[in-house]
Design a protein around this motif. Structure first.
Motif, PDB file in Angstrom:
ATOM      1  N   ALA A   1      49.477  42.360  28.284  1.00 49.79           N
ATOM      2  CA  ALA A   1      48.691  42.421  29.521  1.00 49.79           C
ATOM      3  C   ALA A   1      47.723  43.603  29.476  1.00 49.79           C
ATOM      4  O   ALA A   1      46.557  43.485  29.874  1.00 49.79           O
ATOM      5  CB  ALA A   1      49.614  42.517  30.730  1.00 49.79           C
TER       6      ALA A   1
ATOM      7  N   PHE B   1      54.387  35.759  34.645  1.00 45.20           N
ATOM      8  CA  PHE B   1      53.624  36.442  35.686  1.00 45.20           C
ATOM      9  C   PHE B   1      52.149  36.254  35.387  1.00 45.20           C
ATOM     10  O   PHE B   1      51.748  36.008  34.249  1.00 45.20           O
ATOM     11  CB  PHE B   1      54.005  37.931  35.805  1.00 45.20           C
ATOM     12  N   THR B   2      51.356  36.318  36.437  1.00 47.31           N
ATOM     13  CA  THR B   2      49.923  36.110  36.326  1.00 47.31           C
ATOM     14  C   THR B   2      49.206  37.418  36.645  1.00 47.31           C
ATOM     15  O   THR B   2      49.521  38.083  37.628  1.00 47.31           O
ATOM     16  CB  THR B   2      49.455  35.014  37.300  1.00 47.31           C
ATOM     17  N   LEU B   3      48.267  37.767  35.793  1.00 39.56           N
ATOM     18  CA  LEU B   3      47.447  38.962  35.960  1.00 39.56           C
ATOM     19  C   LEU B   3      46.027  38.523  36.288  1.00 39.56           C
ATOM     20  O   LEU B   3      45.437  37.726  35.558  1.00 39.56           O
ATOM     21  CB  LEU B   3      47.455  39.769  34.657  1.00 39.56           C
TER      22      LEU B   3
ATOM     23  N   ASP C   1      54.359  37.311  40.299  1.00 45.21           N
ATOM     24  CA  ASP C   1      55.409  36.700  39.500  1.00 45.21           C
ATOM     25  C   ASP C   1      55.478  35.219  39.824  1.00 45.21           C
ATOM     26  O   ASP C   1      54.804  34.726  40.730  1.00 45.21           O
ATOM     27  CB  ASP C   1      56.762  37.393  39.714  1.00 45.21           C
TER      28      ASP C   1
ATOM     29  N   THR D   1      48.102  48.439  35.469  1.00 46.98           N
ATOM     30  CA  THR D   1      48.604  47.194  34.890  1.00 46.98           C
ATOM     31  C   THR D   1      50.042  47.355  34.404  1.00 46.98           C
ATOM     32  O   THR D   1      50.889  46.490  34.657  1.00 46.98           O
ATOM     33  CB  THR D   1      47.697  46.739  33.726  1.00 46.98           C
TER      34      THR D   1
ATOM     35  N   ALA E   1      56.880  43.412  38.194  1.00 45.09           N
ATOM     36  CA  ALA E   1      57.072  41.953  38.206  1.00 45.09           C
ATOM     37  C   ALA E   1      58.274  41.562  37.347  1.00 45.09           C
ATOM     38  O   ALA E   1      59.037  40.670  37.711  1.00 45.09           O
ATOM     39  CB  ALA E   1      55.816  41.240  37.720  1.00 45.09           C
TER      40      ALA E   1
ATOM     41  N   THR F   1      47.998  34.454  32.104  1.00 47.99           N
ATOM     42  CA  THR F   1      49.424  34.281  32.381  1.00 47.99           C
ATOM     43  C   THR F   1      50.225  34.762  31.174  1.00 47.99           C
ATOM     44  O   THR F   1      49.862  34.484  30.031  1.00 47.99           O
ATOM     45  CB  THR F   1      49.730  32.803  32.687  1.00 47.99           C
TER      46      THR F   1
ATOM     47  N   VAL G   1      48.976  41.357  40.172  1.00 48.92           N
ATOM     48  CA  VAL G   1      50.008  40.748  39.358  1.00 48.92           C
ATOM     49  C   VAL G   1      50.928  39.973  40.300  1.00 48.92           C
ATOM     50  O   VAL G   1      51.387  40.511  41.302  1.00 48.92           O
ATOM     51  CB  VAL G   1      50.811  41.783  38.549  1.00 48.92           C
TER      52      VAL G   1
ATOM     53  N   ALA H   1      52.939  45.111  36.109  1.00 51.10           N
ATOM     54  CA  ALA H   1      53.623  44.143  35.240  1.00 51.10           C
ATOM     55  C   ALA H   1      55.106  44.496  35.113  1.00 51.10           C
ATOM     56  O   ALA H   1      55.964  43.603  35.156  1.00 51.10           O
ATOM     57  CB  ALA H   1      52.956  44.112  33.864  1.00 51.10           C
TER      58      ALA H   1
ATOM     59  N   THR I   1      41.709  35.695  34.821  1.00 50.68           N
ATOM     60  CA  THR I   1      43.124  35.454  35.083  1.00 50.68           C
ATOM     61  C   THR I   1      43.817  35.087  33.776  1.00 50.68           C
ATOM     62  O   THR I   1      43.293  34.301  32.991  1.00 50.68           O
ATOM     63  CB  THR I   1      43.315  34.309  36.099  1.00 50.68           C
TER      64      THR I   1
END
Length: 82
Positions: free
Chosen positions: A20, A62-64, A79, A44, A51, A9, A77, A48, A7
C-alpha cells in the motif's frame, strides 16, 4: 490542483502494508506531489495497520483510496467488513 482519484485493493495481511505504501508513493510521484510522500506514507501505514488489527477476521481485503481535490490530498482506508 486538479481532481484525481486512485483506488487499490489489498489482501488483509501484513505484506499488504508495504504494498500500500509503494502504491501511494507511485501515485504521488505520478501526480507530481513528491513533497507529500513522507507524510502520506506515514498516514497510509497507520490506516492500513488499523484496518488489519481492528478488522481482523471480519474481511479478506482493504481498499485504499487517494483523492486529490481542491488543493487537498485525502487518504482513505476501508476494510471489507460488511
Amino acid at each position: 490542483m486538479s481532481g484525481h482519484t486512485s483506488t487499490a485493493t489489498f489482501r488483509s495481511h501484513k505484506p499488504s502494508i508495504p504494498a500500500a505504501r509503494a502504491h501511494v508513493k507511485a501515485v504521488l510521484v505520478e501526480w507530481k506531489l513528491g513533497l507529500l510522500i513522507d507524510d502520506a506514507l506515514l498516514v497510509t501505514s497507520e490506516l492500513a495497520t488499523n484496518a488489519l488489527v481492528h478488522a481482523a477476521g471480519t474481511g479478506d481485503h482493504f481498499t485504499l483510496t487517494l483523492r486529490r481535490r481542491h488543493g487537498m490530498l485525502v487518504i482513505e482506508v476501508a476494510d471489507s467488513y460488511e
